[in-house]
Design an enzyme around this catalytic site. Structure first.
Site, PDB file in Angstrom:
ATOM      1  N   GLY A  15       9.688  50.529 -25.451  1.00 36.74           N
ATOM      2  CA  GLY A  15      10.344  50.772 -26.839  1.00 36.74           C
ATOM      3  C   GLY A  15      10.297  49.613 -27.375  1.00 36.74           C
ATOM      4  N   LYS A  80       7.511  38.900 -48.555  1.00 36.74           N
ATOM      5  CA  LYS A  80       6.526  37.897 -48.340  1.00 36.74           C
ATOM      6  C   LYS A  80       5.361  38.047 -49.164  1.00 36.74           C
ATOM      7  CE  LYS A  80       3.397  36.387 -44.485  1.00 36.74           C
ATOM      8  NZ  LYS A  80       2.852  36.771 -42.963  1.00 36.74           N
TER       9      LYS A  80
END
Ligand SMILES: Cc1cc2nc3c(=O)[nH]c(=O)nc-3n(C[C@H](O)[C@H](O)[C@H](O)COP(=O)(O)OP(=O)(O)OC[C@H]3O[C@@H](n4cnc5c(N)ncnc54)[C@H](O)[C@@H]3O)c2cc1C
Length: 500
Positions: A15, A80
């Site tokens: 996970g 970004k």
């Protein structure tokens, strides 16, 4: 449960970001067709890095119907527009590898030929002046168009908090019916044909399934420890194999780009999030000790550290088969190139899309696995070449590390690209390639490769027309960037997490 029958239940082992990305996509797109279960161990934890992304992440989120503002608030994300490469071609150099397009070429000659011809005519504006994302990045500005004519459509990605992102995707997946099981996988059981039958946890619980996704990180518990897929090493081309990482308080500036600053045995990143900065120093253990790397990282921090620095070891390379029997490896269990161009999250997002396209509803077949494996390796090798380029194409002679990188033999596929650009300024991209022509051109030029010639067709343009064409592009970009708000202002009204 049959080992060759229809796939009705997918079990994801692990996970981290990869596990939850896979869970989110499968739960969303296969809802009602396939059950999705994820097993993870809090005791083992995740690698805890992986905070810079590339633009296809926005497409992935669209595919899942993820609301951008909600996602950004939940993960303290920033925008970004590219990566600032510092000290790569030579100490003191700086270039930005931006997202988006650069300039405007023609059907027969790409823009770099016009640019290079312009240089010979005394038009010496840098290549980056022809890219709006790059200019916005330099000015620390950002916006998304809210109405017609308001802001240019910028190509962007995100910086995000990896831990919060996994939690965000967990909530998203669980709402769609994904079942999470907490526990440490102790044993992996197999059918007689080698297919995986179940994961047996430390508490004795047995989790069986039809298809298994190995997202156990560098441990590669299923694909390697159980199925022995094999690993092709790339460390002779990508010699960095460690990173020391630390999080620091926010800095005064909020640049919409990742910084990648080369040092004499590797490079260092700075990733600005809303509430903190992610920092890491990547190095080759043959050329720098852990203690020296740690000290160098701490010495270069701009703001106080929020934790003790942590060393992560890795090996660059790829799993020889990422789909083997009824197991598909995604994320770090499938291999790792290196973090320089922030490609890992993209790669497993694309892997899960590939799996959805080739999903073995009626059962796993060798043909499906072979197709998946071929597509994966084609994609990965091109990204690998692009990253090796940054290390190899350099004029740095100041350390044994750079001497090694500069003189090493590179893959033929990359050597041909470099030669083509050096001879004739030709760059290209193939259909399944992540990094486009502009990316190659920015990095080739940024790394100081000077083409010996360029396409002769551009010489047919009258000098005043060329000058006007280039000037117009720069002016349009200049005006657009002028109107943009600062990145910080835009975040504040669009997606502030409240943690700044
Ligand atoms: C130094 C560095 C910098 C990076 N920077 C970037 C970047 O800027 N951008 C980018 O895209 N990528 C980056 N990456 C890659 C990125 O971090 C990973 O691709 C991403 O985090 C996915 O990791 P993962 O989920 O595969 O593995 P992990 O995060 O390691 O997760 C593994 C999971 O498996 C579970 N697990 C393992 N063994 C067991 C067991 N026995 N029982 C139960 N559960 C188990 C763990 O508990 C965990 O949940 C970077 C990687 C490194 C090493």
């Amino acid at each position: 449960m049959s080992s060759s029958g229809a796939v009705k239940k997918v079990v994801i082992a692990g996970g981290g970001t990869a596990g939850w990305v896979a869970a989110a996509a499968l739960s969303k797109r296969l809802q009602g067709l396939v059950d999705v279960v994820l097993v993870e161990s809090e005791e083992i934890g995740t690698v805890g890095v992986g905070e810079s992304t590339i633009p296809p992440v926005t497409l992935f989120h669209n595919l899942l119907g993820i609301d951008e503002q909600e996602f950004m608030r939940a993960t303290d994300a920033t925008f970004k527009l590219g990566i600032s490469f510092e000290n790569w071609g030579q100490v003191g150099d700086r270039y930005i590898h931006p997202f988006g397009t650069t300039g405007k070429g023609s059907f027969l000659a790409d823009f770099q030929h016009y640019y290079l011809h312009g240089l010979t005519q005394g038009i010496d504006a840098p290549f980056g002046d022809y890219c709006v994302e790059l200019q916005a990045a330099r000015a620390h500005k950002f916006a998304k168009p809210q109405g017609q004519g308001e802001a240019p459509l910028l190509s962007y990605a995100y910086h995000l908090d990896a831990g919060r992102y996994a939690r965000f995707l967990r909530q998203f997946s669980e709402k769609l019916g994904c079942v999470r099981i907490e526990g440490k996988i102790n044993t992996v059981t197999q059918h007689t044909n080698g297919d995986i039958r179940s994961l047996v946890l430390d508490d004795g619980q047995e989790v069986s399934g039809d298809l298994f996704i190995d997202c156990t990180g560098f441990r590669a518990l299923l694909i390697e420890q159980t199925l022995h897929a094999g690993f092709e090493r790339w460390d002779h081309w990508l010699p960095c194999n460690k990173a020391v990482v630390v999080q620091t308080q926010s800095a005064a500036t909020l640049p919409p780009y990742t910084r990648a600053m080369a040092h004499d045995a590797g490079w260092q990143w700075k990733i600005p999030l809303q509430h903190r900065v992610g920092n890491g120093l990547v190095y080759a253990a043959d050329f720098l000790s852990d203690e020296a790397a740690r000290q160098r990282l701490l010495d270069g921090l701009e703001t106080p550290a929020l934790m003790e620095p942590r060393v992560i070891s890795y090996q660059t390379g790829r799993r020889k088969q990422v789909w083997l029997n009824n197991c598909v490896a995604m994320g770090l269990s499938s291999g790792f190139i290196e973090p320089l161009e922030s490609t890992s999250i993209y790669l497993f997002m694309n892997s899960v899309i590939r799996l959805l396209r080739l999903f073995p509803f009626a059962g796993v077949t060798p043909a499906l696995a072979a197709e998946y494996n071929q597509q994966s390796v084609r994609e990965l090798e091109k990204i690998r070449d692009f990253i090796i380029l940054h290390y190899h194409q350099t004029e740095r002679r100041d350390s044994p590390f750079w001497d090694y990188c500069r003189t090493m033999t590179v893959p033929d596929s990359l050597a041909q690209r470099i030669e083509l650009f050096r001879d004739s300024a030709l760059a290209f991209q193939t259909g399944d390639e992540m990094f486009r022509l502009e990316s190659w051109t920015h990095v080739l030029l940024g790394q100081r490769l000077k083409p010996q010639s360029y396409h002769q067709l551009v010489q047919q343009i009258p000098p005043q027309d060329l000058s006007r064409h280039l000037q117009q592009i720069r002016d349009t970009i200049g005006r657009a960037v002028e109107r943009l708000p600062s990145h910080r202002e835009f975040i504040a009204h669009y997606c502030a997490s409240g943690l700044q």
